[in-house]
Motif scaffolding. Structure first.
Motif, PDB file in Angstrom:
ATOM      1  N   LEU A 283       8.376  -6.321   5.103  1.00  9.68           N
ATOM      2  CA  LEU A 283       8.775  -6.296   6.446  1.00  9.68           C
ATOM      3  C   LEU A 283       7.811  -5.500   7.208  1.00  9.68           C
ATOM      4  N   THR A 284       7.929  -5.847   8.568  1.00  4.83           N
ATOM      5  CA  THR A 284       6.959  -5.097   9.394  1.00  4.83           C
ATOM      6  C   THR A 284       7.482  -3.768   9.732  1.00  4.83           C
ATOM      7  N   GLY A 293      24.753   4.306   6.763  1.00  2.00           N
ATOM      8  CA  GLY A 293      24.511   4.994   8.182  1.00  2.00           C
ATOM      9  C   GLY A 293      23.139   5.793   8.378  1.00  2.00           C
ATOM     10  N   LYS A 294      22.402   5.834   7.477  1.00  2.00           N
ATOM     11  CA  LYS A 294      20.994   6.558   7.491  1.00  2.00           C
ATOM     12  C   LYS A 294      19.913   5.604   8.226  1.00  2.00           C
ATOM     13  N   GLU A 295      19.214   6.294   9.004  1.00  2.00           N
ATOM     14  CA  GLU A 295      18.095   5.534   9.496  1.00  2.00           C
ATOM     15  C   GLU A 295      17.005   5.964   8.503  1.00  2.00           C
ATOM     16  N   VAL A 296      16.401   4.530   8.329  1.00  2.00           N
ATOM     17  CA  VAL A 296      15.122   4.822   7.218  1.00  2.00           C
ATOM     18  C   VAL A 296      13.790   3.976   7.833  1.00  2.00           C
ATOM     19  N   GLU A 297      12.878   4.535   7.765  1.00  2.00           N
ATOM     20  CA  GLU A 297      11.557   3.658   7.852  1.00  2.00           C
ATOM     21  C   GLU A 297      11.035   2.771   6.946  1.00  2.00           C
ATOM     22  N   VAL A 298      10.997   1.464   7.437  1.00  2.00           N
ATOM     23  CA  VAL A 298      10.682   0.523   6.338  1.00  2.00           C
ATOM     24  C   VAL A 298       9.487  -0.320   6.790  1.00  2.00           C
ATOM     25  N   GLY A 299       8.823  -1.067   5.908  1.00  2.00           N
ATOM     26  CA  GLY A 299       7.829  -2.071   6.307  1.00  2.00           C
ATOM     27  C   GLY A 299       6.352  -1.569   6.501  1.00  2.00           C
ATOM     28  N   ALA A 304       3.164  -6.843   5.319  1.00  2.00           N
ATOM     29  CA  ALA A 304       4.146  -7.796   5.859  1.00  2.00           C
ATOM     30  C   ALA A 304       3.495  -9.334   6.017  1.00  2.00           C
ATOM     31  N   ASP A 305       2.134  -9.402   6.010  1.00  2.00           N
ATOM     32  CA  ASP A 305       1.631 -10.675   6.290  1.00  2.00           C
ATOM     33  C   ASP A 305       1.340 -11.438   4.880  1.00  2.00           C
ATOM     34  N   LEU A 306       1.894 -12.362   4.816  1.00  2.00           N
ATOM     35  CA  LEU A 306       1.927 -13.109   3.476  1.00  2.00           C
ATOM     36  C   LEU A 306       0.359 -13.388   3.007  1.00  2.00           C
ATOM     37  N   ALA A 307      -0.543 -13.593   4.151  1.00  2.00           N
ATOM     38  CA  ALA A 307      -1.845 -13.986   3.668  1.00  2.00           C
ATOM     39  C   ALA A 307      -2.520 -12.794   2.768  1.00  2.00           C
ATOM     40  N   VAL A 308      -2.135 -11.450   3.310  1.00  2.00           N
ATOM     41  CA  VAL A 308      -2.603 -10.436   2.669  1.00  2.00           C
ATOM     42  C   VAL A 308      -2.218 -10.318   1.191  1.00  2.00           C
ATOM     43  N   ARG A 309      -0.813 -10.560   0.959  1.00  2.00           N
ATOM     44  CA  ARG A 309      -0.283 -10.482   0.097  1.00  2.00           C
ATOM     45  C   ARG A 309      -0.907 -11.463  -0.974  1.00  2.00           C
ATOM     46  N   LYS A 310      -1.053 -12.660  -0.687  1.00  2.00           N
ATOM     47  CA  LYS A 310      -1.846 -13.888  -1.273  1.00  2.00           C
ATOM     48  C   LYS A 310      -3.270 -13.480  -1.767  1.00  2.00           C
ATOM     49  N   ALA A 311      -3.890 -13.133  -0.606  1.00  2.00           N
ATOM     50  CA  ALA A 311      -5.380 -12.747  -0.770  1.00  2.00           C
ATOM     51  C   ALA A 311      -5.344 -11.525  -2.015  1.00  2.00           C
ATOM     52  N   LEU A 312      -4.591 -10.611  -2.072  1.00  2.00           N
ATOM     53  CA  LEU A 312      -4.512  -9.520  -3.061  1.00  2.00           C
ATOM     54  C   LEU A 312      -4.335 -10.031  -4.350  1.00  2.00           C
ATOM     55  N   THR A 460      12.801  -2.780  -3.281  1.00  2.00           N
ATOM     56  CA  THR A 460      12.033  -1.894  -2.307  1.00  2.00           C
ATOM     57  C   THR A 460      11.019  -2.595  -1.282  1.00  2.00           C
ATOM     58  N   PRO A 461      10.724  -3.835  -1.636  1.00  2.00           N
ATOM     59  CA  PRO A 461       9.807  -4.286  -0.435  1.00  2.00           C
ATOM     60  C   PRO A 461      10.679  -5.277   0.426  1.00  2.00           C
ATOM     61  N   GLY A 462      12.259  -5.163   0.248  1.00  2.00           N
ATOM     62  CA  GLY A 462      12.729  -5.848   1.186  1.00  2.00           C
ATOM     63  C   GLY A 462      12.428  -7.239   1.345  1.00  2.00           C
ATOM     64  N   TYR A 463      12.277  -7.806   0.056  1.00  2.00           N
ATOM     65  CA  TYR A 463      12.138  -9.328  -0.038  1.00  2.00           C
ATOM     66  C   TYR A 463      13.398 -10.025   0.145  1.00  2.00           C
TER      67      TYR A 463
END
Length: 545
Positions: A283-284, A293-299, A304-312, A460-463
């Motif tokens: 996620l971004t 009800g808790k606020e959490v920072e994610v992403g 979040a860019d599939l190109a980055v994940r695929k390149a890795l 945890t990735p929010g997939y």
């Protein structure tokens, strides 16, 4: 006068003996000396002292509370057990049947099995164990019995389970829960000295120090040859030092110790299904509200860019990473291992630097300022990976990955910290995880979009992928085991194309073992995640040569 005479005669006799000794050869012949040394060195002892990790010190020993739930018997046997080929066979169960609608499982128990307290195992004990876990499910995170509608005794040796709905991993659950005696169960006492039907009896437990077990001479599958084993608790460096000084017979070591040598010991690199991988936030960057009800920072805007994940995924070099992090101990991993019936690692070629760079540039990631790190608008192609401060091997793996990613123009910042901080940051950063177990329900925890933010360590990735979610549900409720395996494999093929997890290495568990100790490699099962637990899966078969 008689006393004086006796004393004189005694002194003369002692002098005669001493003189005779002085008159004989002063030292034994070399061959006699060697023979005596060999007799001492080959004298068979029947006990061992081992360091096999921190398993005994992290949780109660009570199977009702989740102890030893890895598909193998130790102190408490389960209905089924895992074989070296990762399939199941009967343990306490002689046989079992599954109804056509997969709602009823009927187990026939072996007869004549006794608990350590002398009482006989019957269906009543199985019913008691399962009902006790159901009533205290919050105390057992490892075995989920929420899918059971009822468990009933039918005669002394028959147990019938009725499920609320078809649940294909149910057989996996029955291999994970050790049975306790209904009459002798004590919830407090069993935390330290559980009573079971296993090959080993717990006889002494000193919290955070040692656990001593002795052979069960009445074990239904044959008594162990080794009669006593002491498990000690210490850190890795102290364990290695104690092995060097000869005080340990078996010692778990991290892969970076695998090239060391210890006189009188040899290294065993044992097969596992334990895969190290990095979660990549899908996620971004944003703030979301959890179900409670808790606020959490994610992403993370880079991952979040599939190109980055695929390149890795295609650009890094896994063999080099394993060499740099683990002295080459382990196998490159592209998914869950093929020693799992449901595993389905994707075949692919890594080290494709040029292809990876092309993916990044096509997606708009360029290095305009020539600082070695690509950027896209205001976002740098940089993200964090967290590792636990008490597990140096995970840190080394993350550092090796960061070096392998540099030629791609991707920056990875490695941080060591506590698991509490890792848990809190796991939705917005990468984490070095270890996964690997016989039960395929782990795939539900990793990929199911509905699990996001519902519990620690799950998705945890929010997939999110609708087809994957659908396949998970189909796999869980299908009446056919074979169909479930097909579904589990199919969903991995789809999810792996989205790279929510970057698989790096199928690790091998390393142990220094005394040269005269045989740990029966042929009956070792592939080790699940949790270094130090599974080596004792077949301790009944160990021998001192």
């Amino acid at each position: 006068m008689k006393k004086k005479l006796v004393c004189v005669l005694s002194c003369l006799a002692m002098m005669t003996t001493a003189l005779a000794a002085c008159g004989s050869q002063e030292t034994p012949k070399e061959e006699e000396k060697t023979q005596k040394q060999e007799e001492v060195s080959t004298e068979k002892k029947d006990e061992l002292v081992c360091y096999v990790g921190h398993v005994f010190w992290e949780e109660p020993l009570d199977p009702v509370k989740g102890a030893f739930s890895y598909g193998w018997s130790f102190i408490n046997n389960a209905l089924l057990k895992v074989q070296p080929d990762s399939t199941y066979t009967g343990d306490l169960a002689e046989s079992w049947e599954v109804s056509e609608d997969a709602l009823t499982y009927t187990f026939q128990l072996k007869e004549g099995i006794k608990f350590h307290d002398g009482s006989e195992l019957t269906a009543e004990d199985v019913v008691f164990t399962y009902e006790t876990v159901q009533q205290n499910q919050g105390d057992n995170e490892n075995v989920d019995l929420s899918h059971i509608a009822s468990v009933e005794q039918e005669g002394d040796y028959t147990v019938k389970f009725t499920l609320k709905e078809p649940y294909s991993p149910f057989l996996d659950e029955t291999a994970q829960l050790g049975i306790v005696p209904s009459d002798g169960y004590d919830s407090e006492a069993f935390n330290e000295l559980p009573v079971g039907t296993g090959a080993w009896k717990a006889v002494q437990y000193d919290p955070q120090q040692q656990l001593i077990v002795e052979a069960n001479e009445e074990y239904f599958d044959g008594a162990p040859e080794i009669k006593k084993v002491t498990f000690v608790n210490m850190d890795n460096e102290a364990a290695f030092s104690n092995a060097q000084s000869g005080q340990l017979d078996i010692v778990m070591v991290q892969p970076n110790y695998a090239t060391e040598t210890i006189d009188g010991m040899h290294i065993e690199e044992l097969e596992t299904m334990d895969v190290r991988n990095i979660s990549l936030p899908c996620l971004t960057e944003q703030t979301v509200t959890t179900p409670d009800g808790k606020e959490v920072e994610v992403g993370d805007n880079a991952t979040a860019d599939l190109a980055v994940r695929k390149a890795l995924n295609i650009g890094i070099n896994r063999k080099e990473i394993i060499e740099n992090a683990f002295n080459g101990v382990g196998k490159p991993a592209n998914g869950f291992t093929d020693n799992l019936e449901w595993g389905n690692a994707t075949e692919m070629e890594d080290g494709q630097v040029e292809e990876a760079i092309a993916l990044l540039e096509e997606a708009g990631w360029t290095d305009e300022d020539q600082d070695g790190v690509r950027e896209k608008g205001k976002d740098k192609c940089s993200f964090e990976i967290y590792t636990p401060s008490d597990e140096q091997d995970r840190y080394q793996l993350a550092v090796a990955l960061a070096e392998s990613a540099k030629p791609l123009g991707i920056e990875i910042v490695v941080k060591q910290t506590t698991w509490d901080e890792i848990t809190a940051s796991s939705y917005k950063a990468g984490v070095v995880w270890g996964f690997g177990q016989f039960n395929p329900v782990v795939l539900d925890q990793l990929f199911n979009s509905e699990k996001f933010l519902t519990a620690d360590y799950v998705n945890t990735p929010g997939y999110s992928n609708e087809k994957v979610d659908s396949l998970i549900q189909e796999a869980l409720v299908t009446p056919s085991h074979e169909t479930a395996v097909e579904k589990w494999k199919e969903l991995q093929s789809i999810a792996d194309q989205d790279v929510p997890y970057l698989y790096l290495v199928n690790i091998e568990h390393c142990y220094f073992v005394k040269d005269n100790v045989d740990i029966s490699l042929e009956t070792q099962i592939p080790h699940s995640h949790g270094h130090g637990r599974p080596i004792i899966c077949n301790m009944k078969d160990w021998k001192i040569k």
